[in-house]
Scaffold this active site. Structure first.
Site, PDB file in Angstrom:
ATOM      1  N   LYS A  30       0.913  -1.134   0.077  1.00  0.00           N
ATOM      2  CA  LYS A  30      -0.185  -0.121   0.040  1.00  0.00           C
ATOM      3  C   LYS A  30       0.811   1.360   0.066  1.00  0.00           C
ATOM      4  CE  LYS A  30      -1.627   1.838   4.161  1.00  0.00           C
ATOM      5  NZ  LYS A  30      -1.462   3.052   3.988  1.00  0.00           N
ATOM      6  N   ASN A  31       1.773   1.485   0.959  1.00  0.00           N
ATOM      7  CA  ASN A  31       2.616   2.575   0.966  1.00  0.00           C
ATOM      8  C   ASN A  31       3.378   2.649  -0.203  1.00  0.00           C
ATOM      9  OD1 ASN A  31       1.400   2.938   3.275  1.00  0.00           O
ATOM     10  ND2 ASN A  31       3.137   2.503   4.635  1.00  0.00           N
ATOM     11  N   ARG A  57      -4.622  10.649   4.944  1.00  0.00           N
ATOM     12  CA  ARG A  57      -3.482  11.652   4.869  1.00  0.00           C
ATOM     13  C   ARG A  57      -2.546  11.394   3.665  1.00  0.00           C
ATOM     14  NH1 ARG A  57       0.454  12.139   7.421  1.00  0.00           N
ATOM     15  NH2 ARG A  57       0.325  14.219   8.161  1.00  0.00           N
ATOM     16  N   CYS A  73      -5.193  13.062  13.446  1.00  0.00           N
ATOM     17  CA  CYS A  73      -5.460  11.915  13.032  1.00  0.00           C
ATOM     18  C   CYS A  73      -5.252  10.934  14.382  1.00  0.00           C
ATOM     19  CB  CYS A  73      -4.742  11.295  11.801  1.00  0.00           C
ATOM     20  SG  CYS A  73      -3.222  10.713  12.229  1.00  0.00           S
ATOM     21  N   ARG A 128       0.713  14.659  13.434  1.00  0.00           N
ATOM     22  CA  ARG A 128       1.259  14.339  12.077  1.00  0.00           C
ATOM     23  C   ARG A 128       1.127  15.513  10.950  1.00  0.00           C
ATOM     24  NH1 ARG A 128      -0.440   8.425  10.208  1.00  0.00           N
ATOM     25  NH2 ARG A 128       1.290   8.535   8.988  1.00  0.00           N
ATOM     26  N   ASP A 176       4.923   0.647  11.939  1.00  0.00           N
ATOM     27  CA  ASP A 176       3.571  -0.051  11.468  1.00  0.00           C
ATOM     28  C   ASP A 176       3.264  -1.451  11.984  1.00  0.00           C
ATOM     29  OD1 ASP A 176       2.388   2.231  10.205  1.00  0.00           O
ATOM     30  OD2 ASP A 176       3.083   1.729   8.205  1.00  0.00           O
ATOM     31  N   ARG A 228      -8.790  -0.327   4.770  1.00  0.00           N
ATOM     32  CA  ARG A 228      -7.842   0.643   4.154  1.00  0.00           C
ATOM     33  C   ARG A 228      -6.405   0.010   3.585  1.00  0.00           C
ATOM     34  NH1 ARG A 228      -6.379   5.041   7.849  1.00  0.00           N
ATOM     35  NH2 ARG A 228      -4.886   5.212   5.869  1.00  0.00           N
TER      36      ARG A 228
END
Ligand code: UD1
Length: 418
Positions: free
Chosen positions: A22-23, A93, A117, A122, A305, A397
């Site tokens: 995802k990132n 974000r 958030c 952040r 994470d 997500r």
């Protein structure tokens, strides 16, 4: 709203496959803004966040095809609206990743500030500082950042501390700047390296992506490219802990063990057996794990994470584990939910003291953010009885079909509509 109903106590075994990261996918998709020519991404994860950035790019005039499939095609030939509205930015974000490429390609951008958030304030001050160094003028107007620049000019930018999306934003901005941009104390995450690979495939000249110093020789335009997205190291790490916490035996396929070294090292220290192949990881849980201490750190350190998932494992360890969250403020919301399952955790500032217990017991719990949700699913699979995780939209997500993947290897998880 969907809930996951988990009946715990089943050891997982078999083969499980990791999706694309995802990132990595989010900045790679934002990079389409830099070019008039199409970008073809393969191994894209099917995730809500990917659909959100696709929606945002479409809003700007980008043609996006195939989001929701592993092959996404993007073409930003006609950029009609270089703007990211609050409604889209507030749900994700990472929408801020459009700022750098828009400033570079269009000379202007209007992007909503992300706001607070669930894992702390952040801010994006380092992204803005970098764009100013590249010659952009920044104005804040009614919750929006407005960037104006005739043509960005290469500069030396030293980050006070490492920021992943900040590094990615400025790398993309530097690609179309006039002259050379040098990013110092840049984030070294594999996703930054993957973005560097894509930018170079588009014809950019980026050196050192994946190291702390990145040099970008700017050029007037870049072309299209095809690119294979790297595997999701956080999903792979979550599956590794799923094997460990259930006393199971999983072979995780299509992952890059080199991206998981600090997670592998901690799991081995905890007594979990791991065999790494070139693109596989076999993880075998052996009884209760040993308690280990850890501190989160930018790559190659232990990823923030993965902190919540590791805490879930430590709740059933023998001994006391000290977990320090050094990247984000307020990233322990999962601890309170783990307590509901019988865990013994005390929090002092950014440190959690986890006293392992022999067993967790099922209970209703609530997901608060993406990785916190994963830790609750892991704890639920280890707990005796029934755990109901609500607000699973957080999970959707960032994890592709997590309950289906885990059910295939023996978990008892059902998605129900509440
Ligand atoms: C990215 C990841 C996220 C991961 C995080 C840290 C994506 C889409 N998301 O988020 O999953 O948890 O890296 O590995 O890749 N900071 C500032 N000012 C800034 C920028 C950051 O103070 O301008 C602070 C943040 O509040 C945080 C730290 O820097 O304390 C690191 O954040 P950063 O690396 O920027 O996280 P993201 O890029 O948002």
């Amino acid at each position: 709203m969907d809930q996951l109903v988990i009946r715990g106590g089943k050891a997982l075994s078999g083969d499980i496959r990791v999706s694309g990261a995802k990132n990595a996918a989010l900045p790679l998709m934002a990079a389409a803004l830099l070019s008039e020519e199409p970008l073809q991404l393969t191994n894209a994860p099917r995730l809500v966040d990917v659909r959100t950035i696709a929606k945002l790019l479409r809003f700007m005039g980008v043609e996006v095809e195939g989001d929701g499939t592993p092959n996404i095609r993007l073409c930003a030939q006609n950029l009609t609206r270089p703007e990211a509205p609050y409604d889209l930015v507030k749900t994700m974000r990472a929408s801020v990743l459009v700022l750098g490429p828009l400033a570079a390609r269009c000379g202007r951008a209007r992007v909503s500030l992300p706001g607070g958030c669930a894992i702390g304030p952040r801010p994006i001050n380092l992204h803005l500082m970098g764009l100013e160094k590249l010659g952009a003028t920044i104005r804040l107007d009614q919750g929006y950042v407005e960037v104006q620049a005739h043509r960005l000019k290469g500069a030396r930018i030293a980050f006070d501390f490492q920021t992943v999306t900040g590094t990615e934003n400025l790398m993309m901005a530097g690609v179309l700047a006039e002259g050379t941009t040098i990013l110092e104390n840049a984030a070294c995450e594999p996703e930054v390296e993957d973005l560097g690979r894509l930018l170079n495939a588009m014809g950019a000249n980026v050196e050192g992506a994946g190291t702390a110093t990145i040099t970008i020789h700017g050029m007037p335009a870049v072309g299209g490219a095809s690119h294979l997205i790297i595997p999701d190291r956080i999903e792979a790490g979550t599956f590794a802990i799923a094997a460990a916490i259930t006393g199971g035996d999983l072979t995780i396929h299509e992952c890059q063990p080199a991206h998981l070294e600090s997670v592998i090292a901690k799991l081995e220290e905890a007594g979990v057996r791991i065999h790494s192949g070139a693109t596989t990881l076999r993880v075998t849980g052996v009884g209760r794990p040993r308690a280990v201490n850890l501190r989160t750190h930018p790559f190659p350190g232990f990823a923030t994470d993965m902190q919540a998932q590791m805490m879930a494992l430590m709740t059933i360890a023998e001994g006391r584990s000290v977990i320090t969250e050094a990247v984000f403020e307020n990233r322990f919301m999962h601890a309170n939910e783990l307590l509901r399952l019988g865990a013994d955790i005390a929090i002092a500032g950014n440190t959690a003291f986890v006293q392992g217990v022999p067993k967790l017991w099922g209970a209703p719990v609530m997901a608060t953010d993406l990785r916190a949700s994963a830790s609750l699913v892991l704890a639920g699979m280890a707990a005796q009885g029934r755990t109901v995780v609500s607000r699973v939209y957080h999970l959707d997500r960032g994890y592709e079909a997590i309950e289906r993947k885990l059910t295939t290897v023996g978990a008892d998880i059902e998605r129900v509509r509440a």
